[in-house]
Write an enzyme that holds these catalytic residues in place. Structure first.
Site, PDB file in Angstrom:
ATOM      1  N   ASP A  25      30.379  18.074  36.279  1.00 37.23           N
ATOM      2  CA  ASP A  25      30.446  18.627  37.449  1.00 37.23           C
ATOM      3  C   ASP A  25      29.861  16.742  38.678  1.00 37.23           C
ATOM      4  O   ASP A  25      29.165  16.175  38.293  1.00 37.23           O
ATOM      5  CB  ASP A  25      30.229  19.811  38.176  1.00 37.23           C
ATOM      6  CG  ASP A  25      29.965  19.324  39.965  1.00 37.23           C
ATOM      7  OD1 ASP A  25      31.118  19.613  40.820  1.00 37.23           O
ATOM      8  OD2 ASP A  25      29.304  19.387  40.536  1.00 37.23           O
ATOM      9  N   LYS A  26      30.661  16.498  39.882  1.00 39.57           N
ATOM     10  CA  LYS A  26      29.942  15.296  40.589  1.00 39.57           C
ATOM     11  C   LYS A  26      29.335  15.581  41.338  1.00 39.57           C
ATOM     12  O   LYS A  26      27.879  15.848  41.207  1.00 39.57           O
ATOM     13  CB  LYS A  26      31.266  14.788  41.213  1.00 39.57           C
ATOM     14  CG  LYS A  26      30.553  13.057  41.560  1.00 39.57           C
ATOM     15  CD  LYS A  26      32.130  12.874  42.426  1.00 39.57           C
ATOM     16  CE  LYS A  26      32.277  13.587  43.810  1.00 39.57           C
ATOM     17  NZ  LYS A  26      31.755  13.019  44.802  1.00 39.57           N
TER      18      LYS A  26
END
Length: 610
Positions: A305-306
């Site tokens: 995920d960022k």
């Protein structure tokens, strides 16, 4: 417990030495009695365990040793009986002792658990057991003391060593408003903490429970070996009977019986698992079982995920662009909508806007992966990304150039719209973690074939983060169900691990072959569904965990190959008449000890961890 196991061994050893002494002076009867007594002393618990296992229809290694010892006594080979039982019991003692050594990380955590707390009530300090502290109680922590609860600092400041929780030895400065964790140490200063969690609910207690539970979980290799030994042991008994019928040599058959025991093989995997999980816990990585340790060691693709995982997860407003509304009105509308959302971007906007006044919002809706909307007076307002605007028929042509410019700078533009038209943009930025850059490089060195970012952010921002971190691939503007679809396609290419921290990551964490959550910064949902938890947001620990798991896999293979080689070599020696009961048993137990020591090397593994 150690004394109870050691005393029979010492007594048996003394009896053997005395027996040899009497034999030198030709007192054979006394010598035989002492040797027989030694066999009984060291073999009593072995026989008892064997009979107990038989009661439950389990043919154990203890049974093989018991048969061999009894057979040796029947044919008058008292020294062989004493040697077999003594060496087997000694091997068991050394195995237990070294296994206990591998649990030092868990013992370290238990010892770190705070016992007492200084509770402040009406200006009076009262010492109470840490488990009895209640939520909202104020707890005083002096310099040099352990913090007994999770909570927020409400008075004072201090330098806190959080190594028990995060694995990081560098102290962290805390002051009013800072969150502190049970089990950490106030190295300098005085603070008062308002309790958020106490007793079994603290972060420290949860970590302790997870480590203890994980060390009892079995890896797939361990399960296979245990299943194998279940059928292998009866086969050995049958083979020894056939050996006797063919060779007509009872001693050879008994030797075959004992030498074929898969003792080192049975312990080869669990000892490696316990050692690795203990070391991981000491460095702030909670692996929830041997299965996940083994799976992590086989991972080919690492998906991230960022926000909050690769980036700081602390977005902040960097630009405000008005288009159809004055700046103050634009910000007030945005705060009125976003104050009802829990998303990190919403928090960035609301914390940026200092005006306390907000509009009343009716028919409020939060759209996952898009933004929020609601009515102010009789008008419908929106705050979100492109997708929200397109799905609600909002015209953004007039601000497209502004949006593209902000995105090219790696920012996330949040469009604010009224009815069918955009009235402004609030640009959000989030820094890439320094640890992410180092971690990605290290993961590639460790053999991760592909690194992928899955984010709900816009394409331009995602591309910039991808280039900054030198990731292999990225997918942007994803909803949670779209992340799952990407993971399904990645699984066709190899074993996939997913790293995330938010509620929207939970489905992906659960679906991946290995789910890894960013512990202290992550949500409870993400932590619950994940298989591995990093106790802080330092991704270097992920690289450490991958390196450790790969080392553990190598260690298991070394132990298995060595154990099989020793058994086969001894069996050939028995068949050709070069290995006898006592000497074979000595080599057999030595192999158990060597396998255990090899596994304990994992406790010293450091990789490139900092």
């Amino acid at each position: 417990m150690k004394g109870k196991k050691l005393f029979p061994l010492l007594l048996a050893a003394i009896l053997i030495i005395l027996s040899w002494g009497f034999k030198l002076f030709d007192y054979k009867i006394v010598s035989n009695i002492l040797m027989l007594t030694s066999a009984v002393v060291s073999g009593y618990k072995v026989l008892k365990s064997a009979l107990l296992s038989l009661k439950y229809k389990i043919i154990s290694i203890n049974l093989l040793v018991s048969i061999a010892a009894i057979g040796a006594i029947i044919i008058g080979e008292y020294w062989e009986a004493a040697a077999v039982t003594f060496l087997f019991s000694l091997g068991g003692f050394l195995e237990s002792y070294t296994l206990q050594k591998t649990r030092n990380a868990l013992k370290y955590l238990i010892d770190m658990a705070p016992k007492m707390a200084h509770v402040v009530k009406d200006g009076i300090v009262e010492d109470v057991p840490a488990d009895d502290v209640k939520v909202k109680d104020i707890v005083a922590v002096k310099s040099g003391e352990k913090i007994p609860v999770d909570g927020f600092v409400v008075k004072g400041n201090a330098s806190v060593n959080q190594s028990a929780i995060t694995g990081e030895s560098m102290p962290v400065d805390v002051n009013v408003g800072s969150f502190v964790y049970s089990g950490t140490i106030n190295e300098n200063g005085y603070i008062e903490v308002e309790t958020a969690n106490s007793g079994e609910d603290t972060t420290f207690s949860k970590i302790l429970y997870l480590v203890e539970e994980a060390q009892g979980e079995k890896a797939p290799t361990q399960k296979f070996i245990e299943k194998f030994s279940k059928y292998y042991t009866p086969s050995v008994i049958l083979a020894s009977i056939i050996t006797f019928l063919v060779k007509r040599d009872l001693m050879m058959a008994l030797t075959f019986l004992v030498i074929a025991c898969p003792g080192a093989l049975v312990i080869s995997t669990p000892i490696s698992v316990v050692s690795a999980i203990g070391n991981a816990a000491k460095h702030g990585v909670i692996i929830k079982g041997g299965e996940y340790l083994e799976n992590l060691g086989k991972v080919d693709i690492m998906a991230f995920d960022k926000t909050g995982t690769l980036t700081e997860g602390k977005p902040f407003v960097v630009n405000v662009i008005s288009a159809g509304a004055n700046r103050d009105e634009l910000l007030k509308i945005a705060k009125s909508l976003e104050i009802r959302s829990e998303h990190p971007i919403a928090k960035a906007i609301t914390s940026y806007i200092t005006d306390e006044e907000i509009f009343d919002v009716n028919d409020f809706v939060s759209v996952t992966g898009e933004g929020v909307k609601g009515k102010i007076n009789s008008d419908m307002y929106y705050a979100g990304n492109r997708k929200l605007m397109l799905n609600n028929g909002v015209n953004i042509d007039g601000i497209k150039d502004h949006m593209e410019r902000e995105e090219s700078l790696g920012r996330t533009p949040i469009v604010v719209a009224k009815n069918g038209g955009a009235i402004g943009i609030i640009s959000i930025s989030d820094k890439v973690k320094g640890s992410s850059i180092d971690a990605i490089k290290e993961l590639k060195k460790l053999g991760i074939k592909k690194t992928v970012m899955l984010t709900g952010d816009n394409e331009r921002t995602a591309r910039q983060v991808k280039e900054q971190l030198d990731l292999d691939e990225y997918f942007s503007e994803l909803l949670p169900d779209e992340k799952l679809k990407i993971l399904k396609s990645l699984k066709k290419e190899g074993i996939v691990a997913m790293v995330g921290d938010g509620v929207n990551d939970a489905p992906s964490l659960a679906y991946a072959d290995v789910g890894i959550s960013m512990g202290l910064g992550g949500t409870d949902v993400a932590n619950d569904v994940s298989n591995i938890t990093l106790t802080d947001d330092n991704l270097k620990k992920l690289a450490f965990a991958v390196g450790l798991s790969r080392a553990a896999l190598r260690n298991m293979k070394q132990n298995i190959y060595f154990s099989v080689f020793v058994v086969l070599s001894l069996l050939l020696g028995v068949i050709y008449g070069d290995v006898f009961l006592a000497s074979g048993m000595f080599v057999h137990e030595a192999s158990v000890f060597i396998v255990t020591l090899n596994a304990m090397r994992l406790m010293k593994y450091k990789g490139r961890f900092k």
